[in-house]
Design a protein around this motif. Sequence first.
Motif, mmCIF file in Angstrom:
data_model
loop_
_atom_site.group_PDB
_atom_site.id
_atom_site.type_symbol
_atom_site.label_atom_id
_atom_site.label_comp_id
_atom_site.label_asym_id
_atom_site.label_seq_id
_atom_site.Cartn_x
_atom_site.Cartn_y
_atom_site.Cartn_z
ATOM 1 N N THR A 22 39.259 106.381 19.633
ATOM 2 C CA THR A 22 38.233 107.368 19.987
ATOM 3 C C THR A 22 37.859 107.369 21.467
ATOM 4 O OG1 THR A 22 36.468 105.789 19.453
ATOM 5 C CG2 THR A 22 37.233 107.273 17.683
ATOM 6 N N ARG A 23 38.105 106.270 22.194
ATOM 7 C CA ARG A 23 37.721 106.245 23.595
ATOM 8 C C ARG A 23 38.581 105.275 24.391
ATOM 9 N NH1 ARG A 23 33.840 102.411 25.741
ATOM 10 N NH2 ARG A 23 33.581 100.626 24.348
ATOM 11 N N VAL A 24 38.525 105.444 25.730
ATOM 12 C CA VAL A 24 39.182 104.532 26.654
ATOM 13 C C VAL A 24 38.200 104.242 27.793
ATOM 14 C CG1 VAL A 24 40.230 106.445 27.939
ATOM 15 C CG2 VAL A 24 41.209 104.144 28.125
ATOM 16 N N ALA A 25 38.169 102.980 28.215
ATOM 17 C CA ALA A 25 37.275 102.572 29.297
ATOM 18 C C ALA A 25 38.008 101.603 30.205
ATOM 19 C CB ALA A 25 36.010 101.926 28.738
ATOM 20 N N ASP A 26 37.779 101.757 31.511
ATOM 21 C CA ASP A 26 38.440 100.901 32.490
ATOM 22 C C ASP A 26 37.454 100.641 33.626
ATOM 23 O OD1 ASP A 26 41.381 99.940 33.071
ATOM 24 O OD2 ASP A 26 40.526 100.556 34.985
ATOM 25 N N ARG A 27 37.253 99.356 33.947
ATOM 26 C CA ARG A 27 36.232 98.998 34.932
ATOM 27 C C ARG A 27 36.713 97.849 35.804
ATOM 28 N NH1 ARG A 27 30.907 96.911 32.290
ATOM 29 N NH2 ARG A 27 30.722 99.124 31.753
ATOM 30 N N LEU A 28 36.497 97.991 37.130
ATOM 31 C CA LEU A 28 36.699 96.916 38.085
ATOM 32 C C LEU A 28 35.470 96.874 38.974
ATOM 33 C CD1 LEU A 28 38.414 94.697 39.423
ATOM 34 C CD2 LEU A 28 39.396 96.484 40.904
ATOM 35 N N LEU A 29 34.589 95.918 38.683
ATOM 36 C CA LEU A 29 33.335 95.835 39.422
ATOM 37 C C LEU A 29 33.549 95.313 40.826
ATOM 38 C CD1 LEU A 29 31.003 94.387 36.645
ATOM 39 C CD2 LEU A 29 31.163 96.749 37.411
ATOM 40 N N ASP A 33 34.392 102.568 37.601
ATOM 41 C CA ASP A 33 34.042 102.491 36.186
ATOM 42 C C ASP A 33 34.430 103.834 35.569
ATOM 43 O OD1 ASP A 33 33.064 101.877 33.724
ATOM 44 O OD2 ASP A 33 30.950 101.998 34.270
ATOM 45 N N TYR A 34 35.346 103.798 34.625
ATOM 46 C CA TYR A 34 35.878 105.034 34.042
ATOM 47 C C TYR A 34 35.808 104.956 32.523
ATOM 48 C CZ TYR A 34 39.270 108.486 32.417
ATOM 49 O OH TYR A 34 39.881 109.523 31.753
ATOM 50 N N THR A 35 35.284 106.009 31.901
ATOM 51 C CA THR A 35 35.267 106.113 30.441
ATOM 52 C C THR A 35 35.655 107.529 30.050
ATOM 53 O OG1 THR A 35 32.919 106.723 30.371
ATOM 54 C CG2 THR A 35 33.452 104.369 30.187
ATOM 55 N N ALA A 36 36.347 107.643 28.918
ATOM 56 C CA ALA A 36 36.744 108.962 28.426
ATOM 57 C C ALA A 36 36.823 108.934 26.911
ATOM 58 C CB ALA A 36 38.096 109.360 29.019
ATOM 59 N N ALA A 42 35.028 114.835 27.013
ATOM 60 C CA ALA A 42 33.936 114.115 27.680
ATOM 61 C C ALA A 42 34.516 112.918 28.424
ATOM 62 C CB ALA A 42 32.896 113.655 26.665
ATOM 63 N N TRP A 43 34.141 112.776 29.692
ATOM 64 C CA TRP A 43 34.612 111.646 30.481
ATOM 65 C C TRP A 43 33.674 111.437 31.673
ATOM 66 C CZ3 TRP A 43 36.340 112.382 35.589
ATOM 67 C CH2 TRP A 43 36.526 113.720 35.966
ATOM 68 N N SER A 44 33.743 110.269 32.273
ATOM 69 C CA SER A 44 32.936 109.971 33.455
ATOM 70 C C SER A 44 33.667 108.972 34.323
ATOM 71 C CB SER A 44 31.555 109.415 33.059
ATOM 72 O OG SER A 44 31.677 108.133 32.474
ATOM 73 N N VAL A 45 33.398 109.044 35.616
ATOM 74 C CA VAL A 45 33.978 108.092 36.565
ATOM 75 C C VAL A 45 32.921 107.772 37.619
ATOM 76 C CG1 VAL A 45 34.958 109.940 37.992
ATOM 77 C CG2 VAL A 45 35.905 107.617 38.136
ATOM 78 N N SER A 46 32.832 106.496 37.987
ATOM 79 C CA SER A 46 31.907 106.040 39.022
ATOM 80 C C SER A 46 32.675 105.222 40.045
ATOM 81 C CB SER A 46 30.791 105.179 38.426
ATOM 82 O OG SER A 46 30.078 105.885 37.431
ATOM 83 N N LEU A 47 32.362 105.406 41.320
ATOM 84 C CA LEU A 47 32.978 104.648 42.405
ATOM 85 C C LEU A 47 31.887 103.926 43.184
ATOM 86 C CD1 LEU A 47 35.546 107.296 43.748
ATOM 87 C CD2 LEU A 47 35.932 105.479 42.058
ATOM 88 N N LEU A 48 32.136 102.640 43.450
ATOM 89 C CA LEU A 48 31.191 101.796 44.177
ATOM 90 C C LEU A 48 29.833 101.771 43.482
ATOM 91 C CD1 LEU A 48 32.027 102.710 47.886
ATOM 92 C CD2 LEU A 48 32.842 100.771 46.535
ATOM 93 N N GLY A 49 29.847 101.298 42.246
ATOM 94 C CA GLY A 49 28.641 101.190 41.454
ATOM 95 C C GLY A 49 28.908 101.556 40.011
ATOM 96 N N MET A 50 27.847 101.644 39.234
ATOM 97 C CA MET A 50 27.972 101.974 37.818
ATOM 98 C C MET A 50 27.073 103.146 37.460
ATOM 99 S SD MET A 50 28.052 98.176 36.071
ATOM 100 C CE MET A 50 28.083 98.921 34.435
ATOM 101 N N ASP A 51 27.603 104.051 36.673
ATOM 102 C CA ASP A 51 26.864 105.190 36.129
ATOM 103 C C ASP A 51 26.150 105.972 37.235
ATOM 104 O OD1 ASP A 51 27.737 104.400 33.612
ATOM 105 O OD2 ASP A 51 25.991 103.122 33.299
ATOM 106 N N THR A 52 24.918 106.395 36.981
ATOM 107 C CA THR A 52 24.222 107.274 37.917
ATOM 108 C C THR A 52 23.772 106.577 39.201
ATOM 109 O OG1 THR A 52 22.133 106.841 36.763
ATOM 110 C CG2 THR A 52 23.406 108.767 36.060
#
Length: 218
Positions: A22-29, A33-36, A42-52
């Motif tokens: 149902t979903r895929v997530a990939d994160r390197l802190l 941070d990527y989820t789909a 529906a998907w989201s991607v964050s660069l240099l931080g997390m979420d909003t």
Amino acid sequence: DLASDETEYDALLLYRHISTPTRVADRLLPMWDYTASRTSDAWSVSLLGMDTSALYHHQKTEQTTTDHLLPLYGYRANADGSSRLSILGLPPIAGAPAWALYERTSSPAMTSERLFPLYRRSHDTATDATTINVAGWEPASLFRYHTTPTTSSHHLIPLYGYHRDGDSTETSVLGLPALSLYQASNTPLMQRHRLFPIYSYTKDHNQDERSLTAFWLF
């Protein structure tokens, strides 16, 4: 997990990868941070931080699309056709005003834009009303312009004020309308104008009567 077709991988508490039906997530802190969702668009991607709170964030769901690059711009679009754009500040969140220098809001019912604190313009589609404020905020601004299909008013404090409602008009110069140096009003029934404290003139159109007062407090 072969039975559930799920994969999870962690490395040094910094990198994590999850894959399910149902979903895929990939994160390197703290880099990305990527989820789909595999079941919807529906998907989201964050660069240099997390979420909003990330420097750059993009999120898309069936109802909304948001995008920001702090502190340069923020954008939000909804499925109902409304959208908001903010520049130089924080991105728009839900229905609250954005803490930004410039913001533009658009919807089927209304459009507005502002450059804080210099300028604001709004247009109500339902009533066809337009309002412009300069150097201030509604209604206490140095210059204000408001118009509808039947009325119009504008002022530049303390130089002048003007108001029209149908066939009736009122003009004031140097001061507020009731306390101005010069004031004139004209209706289908009556005409008045005065220059304080020099004179006051009134004309009754129905009675065809005129009245003039000079050098008096009126």
